[in-house]
Motif scaffolding. Structure first.
Motif, PDB file in Angstrom:
ATOM      1  N   VAL A 124       0.951  -1.309   0.160  1.00 11.28           N
ATOM      2  CA  VAL A 124      -0.082  -0.031   0.067  1.00 11.28           C
ATOM      3  C   VAL A 124       1.005   1.338  -0.104  1.00 11.28           C
ATOM      4  CG1 VAL A 124      -1.787   1.325   1.158  1.00 11.28           C
ATOM      5  CG2 VAL A 124      -1.697  -1.195   1.164  1.00 11.28           C
ATOM      6  N   SER A 183     -10.704  -1.909   1.395  1.00 12.82           N
ATOM      7  CA  SER A 183      -9.612  -2.867   1.806  1.00 12.82           C
ATOM      8  C   SER A 183      -9.004  -2.818   3.239  1.00 12.82           C
ATOM      9  CB  SER A 183      -8.432  -3.172   0.598  1.00 12.82           C
ATOM     10  OG  SER A 183      -7.650  -2.103   0.598  1.00 12.82           O
ATOM     11  N   PHE A 184      -9.207  -1.741   3.601  1.00 12.80           N
ATOM     12  CA  PHE A 184      -8.546  -1.287   4.735  1.00 12.80           C
ATOM     13  C   PHE A 184      -9.614  -1.225   5.992  1.00 12.80           C
ATOM     14  CE2 PHE A 184      -5.298  -0.244   2.090  1.00 12.80           C
ATOM     15  CZ  PHE A 184      -5.510   0.752   1.323  1.00 12.80           C
ATOM     16  N   SER A 185      -9.177  -1.946   7.214  1.00 11.34           N
ATOM     17  CA  SER A 185     -10.177  -1.982   8.322  1.00 11.34           C
ATOM     18  C   SER A 185     -10.355  -0.638   9.001  1.00 11.34           C
ATOM     19  CB  SER A 185      -9.454  -3.145   9.166  1.00 11.34           C
ATOM     20  OG  SER A 185      -8.443  -2.849   9.632  1.00 11.34           O
ATOM     21  N   ARG A 240     -13.915   0.984   8.224  1.00 12.32           N
ATOM     22  CA  ARG A 240     -14.390   0.322   7.181  1.00 12.32           C
ATOM     23  C   ARG A 240     -15.892   0.715   7.295  1.00 12.32           C
ATOM     24  NH1 ARG A 240     -12.986  -4.703   6.683  1.00 12.32           N
ATOM     25  NH2 ARG A 240     -11.102  -4.387   5.525  1.00 12.32           N
ATOM     26  N   ASN A 243     -10.287   7.094  -3.193  1.00  9.46           N
ATOM     27  CA  ASN A 243      -9.824   6.350  -2.215  1.00  9.46           C
ATOM     28  C   ASN A 243      -8.635   7.417  -1.441  1.00  9.46           C
ATOM     29  OD1 ASN A 243     -10.441   3.898  -3.117  1.00  9.46           O
ATOM     30  ND2 ASN A 243      -9.014   3.941  -4.796  1.00  9.46           N
ATOM     31  N   VAL A 267      -3.010   3.290   7.575  1.00  9.09           N
ATOM     32  CA  VAL A 267      -4.203   2.336   7.304  1.00  9.09           C
ATOM     33  C   VAL A 267      -3.830   1.143   7.520  1.00  9.09           C
ATOM     34  CG1 VAL A 267      -4.838   3.866   5.127  1.00  9.09           C
ATOM     35  CG2 VAL A 267      -3.330   1.839   4.781  1.00  9.09           C
ATOM     36  N   TYR A 268      -4.623   0.290   7.853  1.00  4.22           N
ATOM     37  CA  TYR A 268      -4.613  -1.107   8.275  1.00  4.22           C
ATOM     38  C   TYR A 268      -5.100  -1.919   7.399  1.00  4.22           C
ATOM     39  CZ  TYR A 268      -2.783   0.910  12.700  1.00  4.22           C
ATOM     40  OH  TYR A 268      -2.100   1.425  13.596  1.00  4.22           O
ATOM     41  N   GLN A 269      -4.336  -2.799   6.894  1.00  5.70           N
ATOM     42  CA  GLN A 269      -4.844  -3.901   5.693  1.00  5.70           C
ATOM     43  C   GLN A 269      -4.502  -5.449   6.350  1.00  5.70           C
ATOM     44  OE1 GLN A 269      -3.097  -4.289   1.668  1.00  5.70           O
ATOM     45  NE2 GLN A 269      -5.160  -3.719   1.022  1.00  5.70           N
ATOM     46  N   ALA A 270      -5.390  -6.453   6.587  1.00  7.68           N
ATOM     47  CA  ALA A 270      -5.334  -7.724   6.917  1.00  7.68           C
ATOM     48  C   ALA A 270      -4.272  -7.436   8.356  1.00  7.68           C
ATOM     49  CB  ALA A 270      -4.555  -8.445   5.970  1.00  7.68           C
TER      50      ALA A 270
END
Length: 116
Positions: A2, A30-32, A54, A77, A98-101
């Motif tokens: 990202v 896609s980001f929590s 999200r 975005n 950002v936080y993704q997975a």
């Protein structure tokens, strides 16, 4: 991977306003969570300023409640931080994250300086 590109920092007088922008390379869905942090000086801890999940829930540091607003534009975005009634103590480097997975990604930071 990202990538985040921040913009909008600068020098402003106390009582003024700035809007920070953070453009992400992927879909923000896609980001929590997306958030803005600030660091007053090198070596000091990053402070959470505002975050949006999200689902659209937001939270703010007590020091900025009523003055700052976090928002997002899903088509672009991009997440924003509208900062009003700025105070000298808001001076810091502001980072988008950002936080993704479960993995955090950080922007490069943008300087906000509030003069008295």
């Amino acid at each position: 991977q990202v990538q985040l590109v921040e913009s909008g920092g600068g020098l402003v007088q106390a009582g003024g306003s700035l809007r920070l922008s953070c453009a992400a390379s992927g879909s923000i869905f896609s980001f929590s969570r997306m958030g803005w942090y600030r660091q007053e000086a090198p070596g000091k801890q990053h402070e959470l300023v505002a975050a949006i999940t999200r689902g659209g829930s937001t939270n703010y540091a007590d020091s900025v409640k009523g003055r700052f607003t976090i928002s997002r534009d899903t088509a672009k975005n991009t997440v924003y931080l509208q900062m009003n009634s700025l105070k000298t103590e808001d001076t810091a480097v502001y980072y988008c994250a950002v936080y993704q997975a479960g993995v955090p990604y950080w922007g490069q930071g943008t300087q906000v300086t509030v003069s008295s």
